[in-house]
Motif scaffolding. Structure first.
Motif, PDB file in Angstrom:
ATOM      1  N   SER A 119      -2.354   8.694   6.872  1.00  0.00           N
ATOM      2  CA  SER A 119      -1.313   8.921   5.878  1.00  0.00           C
ATOM      3  C   SER A 119      -1.402  10.492   5.203  1.00  0.00           C
ATOM      4  O   SER A 119      -0.360  10.959   5.149  1.00  0.00           O
ATOM      5  N   GLY A 120      -2.524  10.897   5.404  1.00  0.00           N
ATOM      6  CA  GLY A 120      -2.600  12.328   4.769  1.00  0.00           C
ATOM      7  C   GLY A 120      -2.322  12.583   3.545  1.00  0.00           C
ATOM      8  O   GLY A 120      -2.501  13.606   2.678  1.00  0.00           O
ATOM      9  N   ARG A 121      -2.380  11.351   2.739  1.00  0.00           N
ATOM     10  CA  ARG A 121      -1.898  11.399   1.099  1.00  0.00           C
ATOM     11  C   ARG A 121      -3.470  11.455   0.398  1.00  0.00           C
ATOM     12  O   ARG A 121      -3.339  11.846  -0.790  1.00  0.00           O
ATOM     13  N   SER A 122      -4.432  11.081   1.005  1.00  0.00           N
ATOM     14  CA  SER A 122      -5.508  11.069   0.226  1.00  0.00           C
ATOM     15  C   SER A 122      -5.986  12.219  -0.465  1.00  0.00           C
ATOM     16  O   SER A 122      -6.399  12.067  -1.613  1.00  0.00           O
ATOM     17  N   GLU A 123      -5.876  13.543   0.133  1.00  0.00           N
ATOM     18  CA  GLU A 123      -6.037  14.885  -0.566  1.00  0.00           C
ATOM     19  C   GLU A 123      -5.372  14.883  -1.795  1.00  0.00           C
ATOM     20  O   GLU A 123      -5.836  15.415  -3.116  1.00  0.00           O
ATOM     21  N   THR A 124      -3.900  14.491  -1.661  1.00  0.00           N
ATOM     22  CA  THR A 124      -3.233  14.758  -2.715  1.00  0.00           C
ATOM     23  C   THR A 124      -3.588  13.936  -3.977  1.00  0.00           C
ATOM     24  O   THR A 124      -3.680  14.168  -5.287  1.00  0.00           O
TER      25      THR A 124
ATOM     26  N   MET B  50       0.828  -1.126  -0.088  1.00  0.00           N
ATOM     27  CA  MET B  50       0.130   0.093  -0.086  1.00  0.00           C
ATOM     28  C   MET B  50       0.891   1.318  -0.130  1.00  0.00           C
ATOM     29  O   MET B  50       0.732   2.279  -0.906  1.00  0.00           O
ATOM     30  N   ASP B  51       1.797   1.113   0.763  1.00  0.00           N
ATOM     31  CA  ASP B  51       2.870   2.474   0.812  1.00  0.00           C
ATOM     32  C   ASP B  51       3.473   2.686  -0.508  1.00  0.00           C
ATOM     33  O   ASP B  51       3.492   3.679  -0.838  1.00  0.00           O
ATOM     34  N   ARG B  52       3.940   1.568  -1.250  1.00  0.00           N
ATOM     35  CA  ARG B  52       4.361   1.756  -2.620  1.00  0.00           C
ATOM     36  C   ARG B  52       3.346   2.194  -3.506  1.00  0.00           C
ATOM     37  O   ARG B  52       3.791   3.167  -4.324  1.00  0.00           O
ATOM     38  N   GLN B  53       2.381   1.709  -3.359  1.00  0.00           N
ATOM     39  CA  GLN B  53       1.138   2.088  -4.272  1.00  0.00           C
ATOM     40  C   GLN B  53       0.769   3.582  -4.103  1.00  0.00           C
ATOM     41  O   GLN B  53       0.738   4.434  -5.210  1.00  0.00           O
ATOM     42  N   LEU B  54       0.669   4.152  -2.916  1.00  0.00           N
ATOM     43  CA  LEU B  54       0.512   5.468  -2.519  1.00  0.00           C
ATOM     44  C   LEU B  54       1.480   6.311  -3.053  1.00  0.00           C
ATOM     45  O   LEU B  54       1.254   7.287  -3.548  1.00  0.00           O
ATOM     46  N   ALA B  55       2.985   5.792  -2.817  1.00  0.00           N
ATOM     47  CA  ALA B  55       3.936   6.497  -3.442  1.00  0.00           C
ATOM     48  C   ALA B  55       3.848   6.864  -4.992  1.00  0.00           C
ATOM     49  O   ALA B  55       4.123   8.034  -5.535  1.00  0.00           O
ATOM     50  N   ALA B  56       3.528   5.813  -5.549  1.00  0.00           N
ATOM     51  CA  ALA B  56       3.338   5.748  -7.181  1.00  0.00           C
ATOM     52  C   ALA B  56       2.064   6.779  -7.569  1.00  0.00           C
ATOM     53  O   ALA B  56       2.349   7.372  -8.456  1.00  0.00           O
ATOM     54  N   LEU B  57       0.919   6.493  -6.702  1.00  0.00           N
ATOM     55  CA  LEU B  57      -0.079   7.391  -7.078  1.00  0.00           C
ATOM     56  C   LEU B  57       0.277   8.976  -6.864  1.00  0.00           C
ATOM     57  O   LEU B  57      -0.413   9.812  -7.559  1.00  0.00           O
ATOM     58  N   THR B  58       0.953   9.062  -5.624  1.00  0.00           N
ATOM     59  CA  THR B  58       1.410  10.587  -5.285  1.00  0.00           C
ATOM     60  C   THR B  58       2.090  11.004  -6.409  1.00  0.00           C
ATOM     61  O   THR B  58       2.023  12.302  -6.975  1.00  0.00           O
ATOM     62  N   ALA B  59       3.201   9.992  -6.902  1.00  0.00           N
ATOM     63  CA  ALA B  59       4.006  10.759  -7.906  1.00  0.00           C
ATOM     64  C   ALA B  59       3.465  10.994  -9.374  1.00  0.00           C
ATOM     65  O   ALA B  59       3.621  11.971  -9.954  1.00  0.00           O
ATOM     66  N   LEU B  60       2.478  10.209  -9.644  1.00  0.00           N
ATOM     67  CA  LEU B  60       1.660  10.376 -10.927  1.00  0.00           C
ATOM     68  C   LEU B  60       0.769  11.518 -10.566  1.00  0.00           C
ATOM     69  O   LEU B  60       0.765  12.400 -11.529  1.00  0.00           O
ATOM     70  N   CYS B  61       0.145  11.916  -9.633  1.00  0.00           N
ATOM     71  CA  CYS B  61      -0.559  13.168  -9.358  1.00  0.00           C
ATOM     72  C   CYS B  61       0.001  14.166  -9.570  1.00  0.00           C
ATOM     73  O   CYS B  61      -0.404  15.407 -10.046  1.00  0.00           O
ATOM     74  N   GLU B  62       1.198  14.568  -8.878  1.00  0.00           N
ATOM     75  CA  GLU B  62       2.299  15.350  -8.768  1.00  0.00           C
ATOM     76  C   GLU B  62       2.617  15.755 -10.084  1.00  0.00           C
ATOM     77  O   GLU B  62       2.842  16.853 -10.721  1.00  0.00           O
ATOM     78  N   ALA B  63       2.979  14.661 -10.771  1.00  0.00           N
ATOM     79  CA  ALA B  63       3.315  14.800 -12.309  1.00  0.00           C
ATOM     80  C   ALA B  63       2.425  15.540 -13.308  1.00  0.00           C
ATOM     81  O   ALA B  63       2.767  16.346 -14.228  1.00  0.00           O
TER      82      ALA B  63
END
Length: 131
Positions: A84-89, A19-32
């Motif tokens: 995690s606080g990542r859901s908004e991003t 899940m951590d790796r998936q969230l990191a990839a999703l976050t990177a995608l969204c930031e891109a």
């Protein structure tokens, strides 16, 4: 994270890492995709988008190999995700992807490479914590 007493700690850890790796990839995608405002910025985003999608696909394959978490583990993962606080991003980025792919003409400001890269995410199955 405080896992429910009945959730196996080893199982929680195994799925939590994915899940951590998936969230990191999703976050990177969204930031891109966040700075994409025209064809030039769309073209510039393609390498980062593709790298994030490749990471998501790798996590998807690993998820298939280990199977689905128990309901107890799913609950523990859901609690961790909320903390995690990542859901908004991620939500904001996924909204931007929806706009780029479906709510504008031409899609992705006319950048075919970005459109093709983003089209690949529809084949990515639900996240391990949601399966």
């Amino acid at each position: 994270m405080i896992a429910p007493a009945f959730a196996d700690a080893g199982e929680v850890a195994k799925f939590s890492e994915l899940m951590d790796r998936q969230l990191a990839a999703l976050t990177a995608l969204c930031e891109a995709v966040e700075p994409v405002t025209d064809k030039a910025t769309a073209e510039a985003a393609v390498p980062q988008v593709q790298a994030a999608i490749d990471d998501l696909k790798a996590v998807e394959e690993e998820s298939k190999a280990i199977g689905q978490p128990s309901p107890e583990v799913q609950q523990a993962l859901q609690e961790k995700l909320q903390q995690s606080g990542r859901s908004e991003t991620v939500d904001k980025g996924l909204g931007k992807i929806a706009v780029l792919m479906g709510m504008m003409e031409p899609k992705c400001y006319g950048c075919k490479a970005l459109e093709e890269a983003l089209a690949k995410i529809v084949s990515i199955e639900a996240a391990p914590e949601q399966q």
